[in-house]
Design a protein around this motif. Sequence first.
Motif, PDB file in Angstrom:
ATOM      1  N   LYS A   2       0.636  -1.650   0.052  1.00  8.95           N
ATOM      2  CA  LYS A   2       0.621  -0.077   0.063  1.00  8.95           C
ATOM      3  C   LYS A   2       1.031   1.195  -0.304  1.00  8.95           C
ATOM      4  O   LYS A   2       0.323   2.274  -0.194  1.00  8.95           O
ATOM      5  CB  LYS A   2      -0.846  -0.087   1.428  1.00  8.95           C
ATOM      6  N   LYS A   3       1.965   0.687   0.873  1.00  7.69           N
ATOM      7  CA  LYS A   3       2.814   2.623   1.120  1.00  7.69           C
ATOM      8  C   LYS A   3       4.561   1.695   0.755  1.00  7.69           C
ATOM      9  O   LYS A   3       4.377   1.100   1.356  1.00  7.69           O
ATOM     10  CB  LYS A   3       2.570   3.252   2.312  1.00  7.69           C
ATOM     11  N   THR A   4       5.249   2.150   0.015  1.00 11.09           N
ATOM     12  CA  THR A   4       6.690   1.720  -0.325  1.00 11.09           C
ATOM     13  C   THR A   4       7.470   2.332   0.939  1.00 11.09           C
ATOM     14  O   THR A   4       6.830   3.713   1.459  1.00 11.09           O
ATOM     15  CB  THR A   4       6.954   2.219  -1.946  1.00 11.09           C
ATOM     16  N   VAL A   5       8.926   2.142   1.384  1.00 12.83           N
ATOM     17  CA  VAL A   5       9.271   2.576   2.184  1.00 12.83           C
ATOM     18  C   VAL A   5      10.203   3.903   1.261  1.00 12.83           C
ATOM     19  O   VAL A   5      10.316   5.350   2.447  1.00 12.83           O
ATOM     20  CB  VAL A   5      10.956   1.707   2.225  1.00 12.83           C
ATOM     21  N   LYS A   6       9.913   4.212   0.361  1.00 14.22           N
ATOM     22  CA  LYS A   6      10.585   5.423  -0.355  1.00 14.22           C
ATOM     23  C   LYS A   6       9.281   6.578  -0.040  1.00 14.22           C
ATOM     24  O   LYS A   6       9.357   7.631   0.293  1.00 14.22           O
ATOM     25  CB  LYS A   6      10.829   5.033  -1.867  1.00 14.22           C
ATOM     26  N   GLN A   7       7.920   5.862  -0.224  1.00 13.09           N
ATOM     27  CA  GLN A   7       7.126   6.991  -0.191  1.00 13.09           C
ATOM     28  C   GLN A   7       6.739   7.464   1.656  1.00 13.09           C
ATOM     29  O   GLN A   7       6.523   8.183   2.352  1.00 13.09           O
ATOM     30  CB  GLN A   7       6.496   6.032  -0.346  1.00 13.09           C
ATOM     31  N   MET A   8       6.876   6.092   2.227  1.00 12.94           N
ATOM     32  CA  MET A   8       7.840   6.568   4.324  1.00 12.94           C
ATOM     33  C   MET A   8       8.027   7.793   3.841  1.00 12.94           C
ATOM     34  O   MET A   8       8.386   8.658   5.306  1.00 12.94           O
ATOM     35  CB  MET A   8       7.322   5.353   4.453  1.00 12.94           C
ATOM     36  N   VAL A   9       9.761   7.580   3.711  1.00 13.88           N
ATOM     37  CA  VAL A   9      10.857   8.699   3.827  1.00 13.88           C
ATOM     38  C   VAL A   9      10.333   9.754   3.167  1.00 13.88           C
ATOM     39  O   VAL A   9       9.952  10.797   3.722  1.00 13.88           O
ATOM     40  CB  VAL A   9      12.269   7.823   3.306  1.00 13.88           C
ATOM     41  N   ALA A  10       9.445   9.685   2.053  1.00 15.06           N
ATOM     42  CA  ALA A  10       9.457  10.914   1.414  1.00 15.06           C
ATOM     43  C   ALA A  10       8.520  11.585   2.986  1.00 15.06           C
ATOM     44  O   ALA A  10       8.224  12.616   2.672  1.00 15.06           O
ATOM     45  CB  ALA A  10       8.537  10.562  -0.015  1.00 15.06           C
ATOM     46  N   ASP A  11       7.336  11.073   2.889  1.00 13.80           N
ATOM     47  CA  ASP A  11       6.176  11.233   3.810  1.00 13.80           C
ATOM     48  C   ASP A  11       6.861  11.900   5.567  1.00 13.80           C
ATOM     49  O   ASP A  11       6.386  13.452   5.573  1.00 13.80           O
ATOM     50  CB  ASP A  11       5.498  10.267   3.784  1.00 13.80           C
ATOM     51  N   ALA A  12       7.469  10.855   5.662  1.00 12.37           N
ATOM     52  CA  ALA A  12       8.652  11.271   7.147  1.00 12.37           C
ATOM     53  C   ALA A  12       9.501  13.002   7.036  1.00 12.37           C
ATOM     54  O   ALA A  12       8.898  13.924   7.903  1.00 12.37           O
ATOM     55  CB  ALA A  12       9.372  10.912   7.099  1.00 12.37           C
ATOM     56  N   ASN A  13      10.162  12.982   5.184  1.00 11.18           N
ATOM     57  CA  ASN A  13      11.046  14.132   5.039  1.00 11.18           C
ATOM     58  C   ASN A  13       9.652  16.092   5.158  1.00 11.18           C
ATOM     59  O   ASN A  13      10.033  16.515   5.728  1.00 11.18           O
ATOM     60  CB  ASN A  13      11.409  13.951   4.482  1.00 11.18           C
ATOM     61  N   SER A  14       9.228  15.868   4.577  1.00 14.79           N
ATOM     62  CA  SER A  14       7.798  16.633   4.479  1.00 14.79           C
ATOM     63  C   SER A  14       6.931  17.668   6.083  1.00 14.79           C
ATOM     64  O   SER A  14       6.802  17.931   5.197  1.00 14.79           O
ATOM     65  CB  SER A  14       6.611  16.264   3.764  1.00 14.79           C
ATOM     66  N   ARG A  15       7.927  16.321   6.815  1.00 12.18           N
ATOM     67  CA  ARG A  15       6.622  16.783   8.656  1.00 12.18           C
ATOM     68  C   ARG A  15       7.884  16.914   9.390  1.00 12.18           C
ATOM     69  O   ARG A  15       7.820  17.784  10.429  1.00 12.18           O
ATOM     70  CB  ARG A  15       6.185  15.381   9.068  1.00 12.18           C
ATOM     71  N   ILE A  16       9.333  16.774   8.974  1.00 10.71           N
ATOM     72  CA  ILE A  16      10.687  17.333   9.940  1.00 10.71           C
ATOM     73  C   ILE A  16      11.599  18.167   8.985  1.00 10.71           C
ATOM     74  O   ILE A  16      11.582  18.676   7.906  1.00 10.71           O
ATOM     75  CB  ILE A  16      11.383  15.915  10.051  1.00 10.71           C
ATOM     76  N   GLU A  17      13.211  18.322   9.915  1.00 11.01           N
ATOM     77  CA  GLU A  17      13.322  19.228   9.850  1.00 11.01           C
ATOM     78  C   GLU A  17      14.495  18.591   9.175  1.00 11.01           C
ATOM     79  O   GLU A  17      14.841  17.384  10.070  1.00 11.01           O
ATOM     80  CB  GLU A  17      14.223  20.274  10.956  1.00 11.01           C
ATOM     81  N   THR A  18      15.063  18.606   7.995  1.00 12.07           N
ATOM     82  CA  THR A  18      16.569  18.040   7.740  1.00 12.07           C
ATOM     83  C   THR A  18      17.574  19.058   7.226  1.00 12.07           C
ATOM     84  O   THR A  18      17.651  19.537   7.166  1.00 12.07           O
ATOM     85  CB  THR A  18      15.943  17.223   5.884  1.00 12.07           C
ATOM     86  N   LEU A  19      19.001  18.288   7.998  1.00 11.10           N
ATOM     87  CA  LEU A  19      20.482  19.781   7.853  1.00 11.10           C
ATOM     88  C   LEU A  19      21.005  18.793   7.008  1.00 11.10           C
ATOM     89  O   LEU A  19      21.164  17.550   6.239  1.00 11.10           O
ATOM     90  CB  LEU A  19      20.284  19.559   9.468  1.00 11.10           C
ATOM     91  N   SER A  20      21.328  19.719   6.011  1.00  7.60           N
ATOM     92  CA  SER A  20      22.659  19.688   5.330  1.00  7.60           C
ATOM     93  C   SER A  20      24.220  19.169   6.494  1.00  7.60           C
ATOM     94  O   SER A  20      23.992  19.516   7.136  1.00  7.60           O
ATOM     95  CB  SER A  20      22.953  20.528   4.730  1.00  7.60           C
ATOM     96  N   VAL A  21      24.704  18.456   5.828  1.00  7.59           N
ATOM     97  CA  VAL A  21      25.713  18.097   6.778  1.00  7.59           C
ATOM     98  C   VAL A  21      26.592  19.414   7.077  1.00  7.59           C
ATOM     99  O   VAL A  21      27.262  19.525   8.013  1.00  7.59           O
ATOM    100  CB  VAL A  21      26.884  16.853   5.878  1.00  7.59           C
TER     101      VAL A  21
END
Length: 131
Positions: A2-21
């Motif tokens: 129903k949902k791939t890991v790639k979709q789950m990661v994309a969904d998570a990334n839309s809700r969280i702060e992502t820092l560059s290195v």
Amino acid sequence: MKKTVKQMVADANSRIETLSVEEAQALLGDESVTFVDIRDVRELEREGVVPGAVHAPRGMLEFWVDPESPYHKDVFASGNKFVFFCAAGWRSALATDTVKSMGLENVAHIDGGFSAWREAGAPIEEKSSRK
């Protein structure tokens, strides 16, 4: 599926702060920031660690974060900002999203994870062995 890991990661990334290195590296050594390595211990032994990072195995993270859990770790009640990372940024995106949904507010993860950290020439130490 129903949902791939790639979709789950994309969904998570839309809700969280992502820092560059670069953004994450600027926080290294700041006492109000705790880096949290969720990789498997074998990955730490093989590839090294970010200096000062706390190791919280992905399988125990929710239990360590929850103050009502018998496995709670005080480090997660410090009030610090938490910067999570794994090898490539997928597990840490999911983990960051999960702990944020649990109520840990000041959280982020590193885009590209430890691999990107290493490729950028950011500081790495050997994992110290337990005695």
